[in-house]
Design an enzyme around this catalytic site. Structure first.
Site, short mmCIF file in Angstrom:
data_model
loop_
_atom_site.label_atom_id
_atom_site.label_comp_id
_atom_site.label_asym_id
_atom_site.label_seq_id
_atom_site.Cartn_x
_atom_site.Cartn_y
_atom_site.Cartn_z
N GLY A 15 0.83 -1.21 0.00
CA GLY A 15 0.00 0.00 0.00
C GLY A 15 0.86 1.26 0.00
N LYS A 16 1.80 1.33 0.95
CA LYS A 16 2.63 2.55 1.02
C LYS A 16 3.60 2.59 -0.16
CE LYS A 16 2.13 2.85 6.00
NZ LYS A 16 1.58 1.48 6.17
N ASP A 18 8.25 0.49 7.63
CA ASP A 18 6.90 0.28 8.19
C ASP A 18 6.99 -1.10 8.85
OD1 ASP A 18 4.22 0.40 8.76
OD2 ASP A 18 3.56 -0.02 6.71
N CYS A 23 1.99 0.44 13.07
CA CYS A 23 0.56 0.66 13.29
C CYS A 23 0.22 0.12 14.67
CB CYS A 23 -0.32 0.14 12.16
SG CYS A 23 -0.79 -1.52 12.25
C1 LIG Z 1 3.48 -3.58 8.61
S1 LIG Z 1 3.73 -4.59 7.24
C2 LIG Z 1 4.09 -3.44 5.97
C3 LIG Z 1 2.87 -2.86 5.31
C4 LIG Z 1 3.21 -2.09 4.05
N1 LIG Z 1 4.17 -1.02 4.29
C5 LIG Z 1 1.98 -1.49 3.37
O1 LIG Z 1 1.72 -0.31 3.52
O2 LIG Z 1 1.29 -2.24 2.67
C6 LIG Z 1 5.31 -5.29 7.58
C7 LIG Z 1 5.83 -6.21 6.50
O3 LIG Z 1 7.17 -6.56 6.84
C8 LIG Z 1 7.43 -7.87 6.41
N2 LIG Z 1 8.64 -8.33 7.14
C9 LIG Z 1 8.73 -8.82 8.39
N3 LIG Z 1 10.01 -9.08 8.72
C10 LIG Z 1 10.76 -8.71 7.63
C11 LIG Z 1 12.15 -8.72 7.36
N4 LIG Z 1 13.05 -9.16 8.26
N5 LIG Z 1 12.56 -8.29 6.14
C12 LIG Z 1 11.67 -7.85 5.22
N6 LIG Z 1 10.34 -7.82 5.43
C13 LIG Z 1 9.88 -8.24 6.63
C14 LIG Z 1 6.16 -8.60 6.75
O4 LIG Z 1 6.03 -9.79 6.00
C15 LIG Z 1 5.10 -7.54 6.36
O5 LIG Z 1 4.70 -7.73 5.03
#
Ligand SMILES: C[S@@+](CC[C@H](N)C(=O)[O-])C[C@H]1O[C@@H](n2cnc3c(N)ncnc32)[C@H](O)[C@@H]1O
Length: 449
Positions: free
Chosen positions: A270-271, A333, A386
């Site tokens: 999304g972002k 994020d 969030c």
């Molecule tokens: C809060 S969500 C991000 C939402 C996104 N920014 C949006 O607006 O759609 C966090 C994301 O980080 C990913 N994630 C978690 N640990 C990670 C890592 N070590 N490296 C990369 N991505 C990771 C998760 O799978 C998830 O998709």
């Protein structure tokens, strides 16, 4: 029985959540399709399922106060039907006789006649008091144990009440407003992807422009998919708070060059889609990183129609595969408890555990170090969650910055123009009860050397 389809659909969602660990926001649309529910029937089914899930801890306490056996000994479908009945009796305008008889019917159909008789007796007892009456009977007194009282009265686990209280600085009236806001259904907000759709187009299709984000529009009713811009990927569903924090990163000043941006935890995109649209207009390039392959595919979909330059990388963002100081702006994020979006994820408050916070905090700190490593001197990092839980917000930033003199905190408030009640800064905490957005947190950090 067509007339009871909304309750059947709601009951199926409750069963999927409690028996299969389903997410209500995925199970609900499937149940609505199965029962061919639309319009008011769909709205009723959704309110019944989501409201029951939000209130589950409180409804369980009330049911436990009306049965002689421990709740674990009740047949699980019976317990779900009792929860649904309790919700209708204690938190909706459904007439008591209808709340009882429709729930008893569900038990008769899905369990047996004996259980239906028991449900009838239990629900009649529940209907003898309203929620305040049950709070007086079952909750600690407000004066003796405020957290315990609010936990029961507003259906939040006590550890979450404490976390929100800490984040709000101990203001009792505000805490109660925040808890109430978590129990209000959130509207559907859309983001027009820059360069591909406009708020005017979304407004022309019946959405109402949001108060602060120049890309946002709220859908009053109906499915987002009825808008061509959404079907074509030129707009997406995105809370206004999410738009505002991404826009703050994009608009805070950076000395040129300003053409390489990194979204470190980008799925489902999304972002990234918002940033990519802005960057395309400026002629820059976005790298979107995501650990999970299926979520990386969703980012690729979200970016698909954007004509600019972008790349999606599947990988662990704590182990960068790109050169140090390579980016002008970095969005982190971070994965978090999601306590800022409880109104959208009705079951999550009862699934999350306080122990989740420590593991997430370690990951958030590692990711923030990685974000600061990736940005060039003079460039900006936005640390976003969030969740308003202090252990995931200021504590992470404080921990990571301790002992470092190569990073400064930037006052983020000017980059959310017009948004009131942002506190003393420099970080920003949005709130459902103050801003009508999810409780997004933003810290803006500039690497100085
Ligand atoms: C809060 S969500 C991000 C939402 C996104 N920014 C949006 O607006 O759609 C966090 C994301 O980080 C990913 N994630 C978690 N640990 C990670 C890592 N070590 N490296 C990369 N991505 C990771 C998760 O799978 C998830 O998709």
């Amino acid at each position: 029985m067509k007339g009871d389809s909304p309750r059947e659909a709601a009951f199926e969602v409750l069963r999927a959540v409690s028996a299969d660990d389903a997410y209500a926001n995925l199970a609900m649309p499937a149940a609505l399709r199965r029962h061919e529910l639309r319009g008011r029937d769909a709205a009723l089914a959704t309110e019944l399922a989501y409201g029951t899930l939000r209130g589950q801890g409180t409804y369980d306490s009330v049911v436990a106060g009306c049965v002689t056996r421990p709740l674990e000994d009740l047949d699980p479908p019976l317990l779900d039907a009792l929860r649904l009945g309790a919700h209708q009796l204690l938190a909706t305008r459904v007439p008591a006789h209808a709340a009882v008889s429709t729930s008893v019917d569900l038990v008769r159909r899905h369990v047996n006649e004996g259980a239906a008789r028991m449900a009838n007796a239990v629900l009649r007892r529940i209907g003898e008091r309203d929620l305040d009456g049950w709070a007086a009977e079952l909750a600690p007194s407000r004066d003796a144990n405020l957290t315990g009282y609010l936990s029961f009265r507003h259906a939040h686990p006590a550890w979450i009440v404490r976390a929100l209280n800490d984040a709000l600085g101990g203001d009792e009236a505000e805490l109660e407003a925040a808890l109430r806001a978590d129990n209000e259904p959130a509207g559907v907000t859309l983001a027009a992807r820059p360069g591909r759709a406009t708020v005017e187009e979304l407004a022309g299709a019946g959405a109402r422009p949001t108060r602060w984000s120049p890309y946002g529009a709220e859908l009053e009713s109906g499915s987002p998919a009825r808008l061509a811009a959404v079907r074509e990927g030129r707009a997406g569903v995105q809370d206004e708070g999410s738009q505002l924090v991404a826009l703050a990163l994009a608009t805070a000043p950076v000395q040129p060059p300003d053409e390489r941006w990194l979204d470190l935890c980008a799925g489902p995109g999304g972002k990234a889609a918002l940033l990519a649209g802005l960057l395309t207009q400026r002629g820059g390039r976005l790298l979107a990183v995501e650990q999970h392959e299926h979520r990386a595919r969703l980012i690729a979909q979200a970016l698909a129609g954007d004509p600019g330059e972008h790349e999606v990388l599947v990988g662990d963002a704590t182990q960068p595969s790109w050169p140090e100081a390579d980016f002008d702006r970095v969005l982190l994020d971070a994965p978090c408890t999601g306590l800022g979006a409880l109104r959208r994820r009705p079951e999550s408050r009862w699934r999350r555990r306080p122990a989740d916070v420590a593991g997430l905090r370690r990951l958030q700190s590692d990711l923030l170090r990685s974000a600061l490593w990736s940005v060039r001197p003079g460039g900006l990092v936005a640390y976003v969650t969030c969740s308003p839980h202090l252990a995931e917000t200021v504590t992470v930033v404080d921990d990571v910055l301790r002992g470092r003199d190569d990073v400064e905190r930037v006052d983020a408030r000017p980059y959310l123009p017009g948004v009131p009640d942002l506190g003393d800064g420099p970080d920003v905490q949005l709130w459902p009860h103050r801003h009508g957005t999810d409780a997004m947190y933003l810290a803006l950090l500039r690497r100085t050397e």
